[in-house]
Write a protein that holds these residues in place. Structure first.
Motif, PDB file in Angstrom:
ATOM      1  N   ARG B 365       0.812  -1.206   0.000  1.00 48.60           N
ATOM      2  CA  ARG B 365       0.000   0.000   0.000  1.00 48.60           C
ATOM      3  C   ARG B 365       0.859   1.276   0.000  1.00 48.60           C
ATOM      4  NH1 ARG B 365      -4.622   0.002   4.486  1.00 48.60           N
ATOM      5  NH2 ARG B 365      -6.120   0.955   3.119  1.00 48.60           N
ATOM      6  N   LEU B 366       0.554   2.178  -0.911  1.00 54.09           N
ATOM      7  CA  LEU B 366       1.358   3.399  -1.028  1.00 54.09           C
ATOM      8  C   LEU B 366       0.962   4.437   0.013  1.00 54.09           C
ATOM      9  CD1 LEU B 366       1.409   3.745  -4.917  1.00 54.09           C
ATOM     10  CD2 LEU B 366       3.342   3.152  -3.459  1.00 54.09           C
ATOM     11  N   ASP B 367      -0.309   4.413   0.419  1.00 53.57           N
ATOM     12  CA  ASP B 367      -0.776   5.347   1.444  1.00 53.57           C
ATOM     13  C   ASP B 367      -2.068   4.805   2.043  1.00 53.57           C
ATOM     14  OD1 ASP B 367      -0.116   8.607   1.908  1.00 53.57           O
ATOM     15  OD2 ASP B 367      -2.041   7.861   2.662  1.00 53.57           O
ATOM     16  N   SER B 368      -2.302   5.108   3.306  1.00 52.33           N
ATOM     17  CA  SER B 368      -3.526   4.577   3.919  1.00 52.33           C
ATOM     18  C   SER B 368      -4.753   5.301   3.393  1.00 52.33           C
ATOM     19  CB  SER B 368      -3.440   4.686   5.437  1.00 52.33           C
ATOM     20  OG  SER B 368      -3.147   6.014   5.787  1.00 52.33           O
ATOM     21  N   ASN B 369      -4.558   6.481   2.851  1.00 54.44           N
ATOM     22  CA  ASN B 369      -5.659   7.202   2.230  1.00 54.44           C
ATOM     23  C   ASN B 369      -5.644   6.919   0.728  1.00 54.44           C
ATOM     24  OD1 ASN B 369      -6.455   9.591   0.523  1.00 54.44           O
ATOM     25  ND2 ASN B 369      -7.280  10.248   2.492  1.00 54.44           N
ATOM     26  N   MET B 370      -6.787   6.472   0.207  1.00 53.97           N
ATOM     27  CA  MET B 370      -6.805   6.012  -1.181  1.00 53.97           C
ATOM     28  C   MET B 370      -6.499   7.127  -2.173  1.00 53.97           C
ATOM     29  SD  MET B 370      -9.550   3.553  -2.953  1.00 53.97           S
ATOM     30  CE  MET B 370      -9.482   3.130  -4.666  1.00 53.97           C
ATOM     31  N   GLU B 371      -6.986   8.309  -1.873  1.00 51.84           N
ATOM     32  CA  GLU B 371      -6.738   9.417  -2.795  1.00 51.84           C
ATOM     33  C   GLU B 371      -5.237   9.736  -2.872  1.00 51.84           C
ATOM     34  OE1 GLU B 371      -9.708  12.291  -2.353  1.00 51.84           O
ATOM     35  OE2 GLU B 371      -8.974  13.545  -4.003  1.00 51.84           O
ATOM     36  N   LYS B 372      -4.619   9.735  -1.702  1.00 50.70           N
ATOM     37  CA  LYS B 372      -3.174   9.993  -1.682  1.00 50.70           C
ATOM     38  C   LYS B 372      -2.414   8.849  -2.358  1.00 50.70           C
ATOM     39  CE  LYS B 372      -2.884  12.931   2.368  1.00 50.70           C
ATOM     40  NZ  LYS B 372      -2.927  12.815   3.836  1.00 50.70           N
ATOM     41  N   ALA B 373      -2.892   7.635  -2.114  1.00 45.02           N
ATOM     42  CA  ALA B 373      -2.265   6.466  -2.745  1.00 45.02           C
ATOM     43  C   ALA B 373      -2.356   6.591  -4.261  1.00 45.02           C
ATOM     44  CB  ALA B 373      -2.934   5.185  -2.259  1.00 45.02           C
ATOM     45  N   MET B 374      -3.492   7.093  -4.745  1.00 48.12           N
ATOM     46  CA  MET B 374      -3.690   7.261  -6.188  1.00 48.12           C
ATOM     47  C   MET B 374      -2.698   8.268  -6.745  1.00 48.12           C
ATOM     48  SD  MET B 374      -5.320   6.327  -8.851  1.00 48.12           S
ATOM     49  CE  MET B 374      -6.970   5.695  -8.694  1.00 48.12           C
ATOM     50  N   LYS B 375      -2.490   9.346  -6.015  1.00 47.15           N
ATOM     51  CA  LYS B 375      -1.517  10.362  -6.456  1.00 47.15           C
ATOM     52  C   LYS B 375      -0.123   9.739  -6.570  1.00 47.15           C
ATOM     53  CE  LYS B 375      -3.479  14.812  -5.433  1.00 47.15           C
ATOM     54  NZ  LYS B 375      -4.267  15.004  -4.182  1.00 47.15           N
ATOM     55  N   LYS B 376       0.222   8.961  -5.557  1.00 46.51           N
ATOM     56  CA  LYS B 376       1.532   8.312  -5.575  1.00 46.51           C
ATOM     57  C   LYS B 376       1.635   7.305  -6.711  1.00 46.51           C
ATOM     58  CE  LYS B 376       3.296   8.571  -0.865  1.00 46.51           C
ATOM     59  NZ  LYS B 376       3.718   7.760   0.290  1.00 46.51           N
ATOM     60  N   LEU B 377       0.512   6.654  -6.994  1.00 47.28           N
ATOM     61  CA  LEU B 377       0.505   5.653  -8.062  1.00 47.28           C
ATOM     62  C   LEU B 377       0.788   6.321  -9.415  1.00 47.28           C
ATOM     63  CD1 LEU B 377      -0.161   2.572  -8.306  1.00 47.28           C
ATOM     64  CD2 LEU B 377      -2.380   3.270  -9.173  1.00 47.28           C
ATOM     65  N   ILE B 378       0.191   7.482  -9.600  1.00 47.51           N
ATOM     66  CA  ILE B 378       0.422   8.219 -10.855  1.00 47.51           C
ATOM     67  C   ILE B 378       1.887   8.666 -10.931  1.00 47.51           C
ATOM     68  CG2 ILE B 378      -0.193  10.323 -12.143  1.00 47.51           C
ATOM     69  CD1 ILE B 378      -3.070   9.874 -10.872  1.00 47.51           C
ATOM     70  N   GLN B 379       2.382   9.125  -9.792  1.00 48.08           N
ATOM     71  CA  GLN B 379       3.792   9.520  -9.728  1.00 48.08           C
ATOM     72  C   GLN B 379       4.697   8.313 -10.009  1.00 48.08           C
ATOM     73  OE1 GLN B 379       5.047  10.823  -5.835  1.00 48.08           O
ATOM     74  NE2 GLN B 379       7.159  11.043  -6.577  1.00 48.08           N
ATOM     75  N   LEU B 380       4.288   7.169  -9.490  1.00 49.52           N
ATOM     76  CA  LEU B 380       5.058   5.943  -9.691  1.00 49.52           C
ATOM     77  C   LEU B 380       5.168   5.604 -11.180  1.00 49.52           C
ATOM     78  CD1 LEU B 380       6.434   3.343  -8.626  1.00 49.52           C
ATOM     79  CD2 LEU B 380       4.177   2.351  -8.357  1.00 49.52           C
ATOM     80  N   GLU B 381       4.051   5.702 -11.883  1.00 52.19           N
ATOM     81  CA  GLU B 381       4.061   5.415 -13.322  1.00 52.19           C
ATOM     82  C   GLU B 381       5.039   6.352 -14.042  1.00 52.19           C
ATOM     83  OE1 GLU B 381       2.419   2.845 -14.901  1.00 52.19           O
ATOM     84  OE2 GLU B 381       1.837   2.209 -12.883  1.00 52.19           O
ATOM     85  N   LYS B 382       5.057   7.603 -13.599  1.00 59.41           N
ATOM     86  CA  LYS B 382       5.977   8.577 -14.212  1.00 59.41           C
ATOM     87  C   LYS B 382       7.424   8.200 -13.934  1.00 59.41           C
ATOM     88  CE  LYS B 382       3.049  12.672 -14.286  1.00 59.41           C
ATOM     89  NZ  LYS B 382       2.492  13.508 -13.202  1.00 59.41           N
TER      90      LYS B 382
END
Ligand code: SF4
Ligand code: SF4
Lengths: 140, 447
Positions: B365-382
Motif C-alpha cells: 500500500r502506497l498510502d492509507s488514504n486512497m486518494e493519496k495512494a492514487m496520487k503516488k501511483l500516478i507519480q510511480l508510473e511517471k
C-alpha cells in the motif's frame, strides 16, 4: 475521488504468452491503492477471464481499468467478431466446470458466466462488425 | 523483535546484487555496497543463501552447547533428516542422539502420519480447495504476496508443532518441571527456526530450540565413528554393548510411512486414492510463486489440495541439509519400503487445529488514504517511465520498477540509476560548456 484510469493494455489475438499480464498488473496496482484482498480477488478473476476471452475468442482488443473510491470498472474492448462469440460465451453450460468445481472457486472456464458471477454489474454491448465492449464493475 | 532468520555477514558481501535479483519477495537492496534485507518482507526461503557465491548470507540456529542447560532435553527429528544418510538405520540415528545426551529422541513423522489422517477427513468435510500450511515459507509468502488466498490455507498445524505439543503434555504428565525440559528440533531450514520465535497460527511455539541439520549430522557421524573405533578395541566391547542395550530399549517404533513427508509428493502419497488424484505437489519457491499467481486468478482446475514446499523436492531441499536433494529423496524412498503400515497410535490424542487466524501482512500500500495512494501511483508510473527499463540492478534494487517504488516511498533517488546519473552528468557538462562560452560582451575578443 474522481474515476482514474490506471491500466490500459493492448491484447493480441492468440497471444497466450501474455495471458494473465493485465490481471496481474491490475492486481499489483490495486494492492498499492490498498484495496481489500477479497475484492482484489474478484477483480483479478474477472480481468483474467476477460483478457483470456479476447485472446481466445476475438480478433484482439484492449483491457482498461478505472478506479474511483466506490468501484473498479474493467472494460474489455475487442475488435470483433462480435455477437456470435458473445452468444456462445453466455450459453449456459458453455463453461466446463461442474458445480463442485465451481464451488471450489475454480475452473468455471472461459465463460462470461464467471465474469458475471464475480462482478457486481455487467454491461455488454456487441455489434457484428465493430466488436464487443464488456464492462464489469466491482464495487469497493 | 527479530522477525526472520536469514542474516548478512557484511564483511563478506561484495554487493554483486545476485541475491537481490533472486529474492522472490524483492526484500533485498544493496545499499552502500551491502545487501540489506527488509525485515518485513523476508520469508526465510533462503534463496539468497543458495545464491551468494561469497557466503555472505547465512543463518544461525542453536547449538549442542545449549544441551547442558537442561536436565531433560528432548530432540525431534524431521522426516527429511533420514534422507541425509545412506545405509544407516533410523534406530542407529536414534541411538547416536541418545549418546549425544538427549533424554528422549522422537520422530516428527509420528505426527505426520496422524496429520495425514486428519487432512483426509478435513478435506472430505470442507468444501473448497486447500493449500497445505506445513511449510512456513509458503504460509508467509501467502500472507505477504497473496493475502487473497489466506482463506484457502489448511487451518491445521505443521507436524512438528503437533508432535511438540503432544510431547510437552507427556513430559508434564511425567511430572517434569517445564524449566528442566527443552524440546530441540533438528531444522532443515531457517524458516522452521523462525517459527519458534515468530509463530504463525498459534500463540506460541511448542518448540524451545532448533539445531541445524548440518551440525547434528556431523555430531552423529562422530558418535558412530567413535563406536566403530572402540569396537576395534576388544576391551571396550562389553561396555559399549551394555549402554547400547539401555538405549535400544528406549527407541520408539519407527514411523516409516511418515518419512514420506520429508520430500515432495509425500503428503500426496499418504492421502487415499481419490484425493491424491486431486492433489498437486509443487516444490521450489519460484515454482510455488508461479502457482500461487495462477491460483489467485482462478486458473488451476480440478484440484482439491495443494502440497506446496518452498524447497526443491520438499524439505530434503532445505538449505541446512548436507545431502543433495535428489539423493536424499532417493534415500527416503528406499526407507519407505521398510514399513508397510503406519505405526499404531490414537489419532484423536493430538491437537491439530490452528488457534489463531492467519493474517495478511500489508506492505504494498502506497498510502492509507486512497486518494493519496492514487496520487503516488500516478507519480510511480511517471518514475517508471523515467528509468531505462534495463533491470540491471546496479542501483541496488532488483529492477527498475522496484527502484521507482523506492523513490516514491522516499527510500531511493533517481540518481541511484547509473544511466540517469550519466544523463545528469552529461546535461551538466553541456551546461558548463554553455556557461563557459557565455562570456559577457565586454570580455569577448580580449585575449
Ligand atoms: S549475493 Fe547478495 S549477499 Fe552475496 S555478495 Fe552478492 S549482494 Fe552480497
Ligand atoms: S520446504 Fe524448505 S522451507 Fe519449507 S519447511 Fe521444508 S525445509 Fe523448510
Amino acid at each position: 475521488m474522481n474515476e482514474q484510469e490506471i491500466l490500459a493494455k493492448k491484447i493480441e489475438k492468440g497471444d497466450f504468452q501474455a495471458g494473465g499480464e493485465a490481471s496481474s498488473k491490475l492486481k499489483d496496482l490495486l494492492r498499492k491503492l490498498g484495496v481489500e484482498s477479497a475484492l482484489i480477488r474478484k477483480i483479478t478473476i474477472v480481468t483474467y477471464e476477460l483478457e483470456m476471452n479476447i485472446i481466445i475468442h476475438s480478433l484482439g482488443g484492449e483491457i482498461r481499468a478505472l478506479v474511483s473510491d466506490k468501484a473498479v470498472r474493467v472494460i474489455a474492448n475487442d475488435n470483433g467478431p462480435g455477437i456470435d462469440n458473445l452468444k456462445k460465451a453466455f450459453q449456459p453450460g458453455y463453461s466446463t466446470a461442474s458445480d463442485e468445481v465451481r464451488e471450489m472457486g475454480f475452473g468455471a472456464g472461459m465463460g462470461l458466466n464467471n465474469v458475471e458471477h464475480y462482478s457486481d454489474k455487467l454491461k455488454v454491448e456487441s455489434n457484428a462488425d465493430k466488436g464487443t465492449i464488456i464492462q464489469a464493475i466491482v464495487e469497493l | 523483535m527479530q522477525k526472520h532468520s536469514v542474516l548478512l555477514k557484511e564483511k563478506l558481501c561484495e554487493g554483486c546484487t545476485n541475491c537481490v535479483k533472486k529474492c522472490p519477495t524483492k526484500a533485498i537492496r544493496v545499499h552502500q555496497g551491502k545487501a540489506t534485507i527488509k525485515e518485513e518482507l523476508c520469508i526465510d526461503c533462503a534463496e539468497c543463501i543458495r545464491t551468494c557465491a561469497y557466503h555472505a548470507k547465512y543463518s544461525r540456529t542453536n547449538t549442542f552447547l545449549e544441551l547442558a542447560d537442561y536436565d531433560y532435553p528432548v530432540i525431534l527429528i524431521p522426516p527429511s533428516f533420514y534422507g541425509q544418510f545412506d545405509g544407516i538405520k533410523p534406530e542407529e540415528i536414534h541411538r547416536a542422539l541418545y549418546k549425544i545426551g538427549f533424554k528422549e529422541v522422537r520422530d516428527v513423522a509420528v505426527a505426520a502420519e496422524a496429520l495425514s489422517w486428519k487432512t483426509k477427513t478435513y478435506l472430505k468435510d470442507n468444501p473448497g480447495m486447500f493449500i497445505s500450511s506445513s511449510c512456513p515459507v509458503v504460509v508467509r509468502m501467502i500472507k505477504i504476496l497473496y493475502p487473497e488466498l489466506l482463506g484457502h490455507l489448511l487451518k491445521l498445524k505443521a507436524p512438528v508443532e503437533i508432535m511438540a505439543e503432544s510431547i510437552k503434555t507427556e513430559l508434564r504428565e511425567k511430572g517434569l518441571a517445564e524449566e528442566d525440559t527443552a524440546l530441540f528440533f533438528i531444522t532443515p531450514c531457517p524458516a522452521k527456526n523462525t517459527t519458534i520465535f515468530n509463530p504463525m497460527g498459534i500463540e506460541k511455539s511448542f518448540l524451545d530450540k532448533s539445531i541445524a541439520v548440518d551440525l547434528v549430522y556431523q555430531e552423529i557421524l562422530k558418535v558412530l565413528d567413535e563406536e566403530v573405533n572402540s569396537n576395534d578395541d576388544k576391551e571396550l566391547i562389553t561396555n559399549s554393548t551394555h549402554s547400547d542395550a539401555i538405549d535400544r530399549d528406549k527407541i520408539t517404533p519407527i514411523p516409516y510411512k511418515g518419512f514420506s513427508w520429508g520430500q515432495s509428493e509425500g503428503e500426496l502419497s499418504l492421502l487415499d486414492d481419490d484425493l491424491s488424484k486431486r492433489t498437486l505437489s509443487v516444490s521450489g519457491i519460484h515454482n510455488v510463486k508461479d502457482l500461487l499467481e495462477e491460483l489467485s486468478r482462478n486458473n488451476v482446475k480440478g484440484i482439491k489440495y495443494f502440497e506446496l514446499a518452498a524447497c526443491n523436492q520438499g524439505c530434503v531441499g532445505g538449505v541446512f541439509n548436507v545431502a543433495n536433494p535428489y539423493q536424499a529423496k532417493h534415500n527416503i524412498l528406499k526407507l519407505l519400503d521398510e514399513g508397510k503400515n503406519m505405526i499404531e497410535q490414537d489419532f484423536s490424542k493430538y491437537n491439530y487445529d490452528l488457534t489463531k487466524d492467519l493474517k495478511a501482512i500489508q506492505i504494498d500500500r502506497l498510502d492509507s488514504n486512497m486518494e493519496k495512494a492514487m496520487k503516488k501511483l500516478i507519480q510511480l508510473e511517471k518514475e517508471i517511465d523515467l528509468l531505462p527499463g534495463l533491470d540491471c540492478a546496479a542501483c541496488g534494487a532488483p529492477d527498475c520498477k522496484t527502484l521507482a517504488e523506492d523513490i516514491v516511498n522516499g527510500r531511493g533517488k533517481r540518481s541511484d540509476c547509473i544511466f540517469v546519473l550519466r544523463q545528469q552528468v552529461e546535461d551538466l557538462a553541456d551546461k558548463m560548456s554553455e556557461l563557459a562560452h557565455a562570456l559577457p560582451p565586454v570580455m569577448r575578443n580580449r585575449k
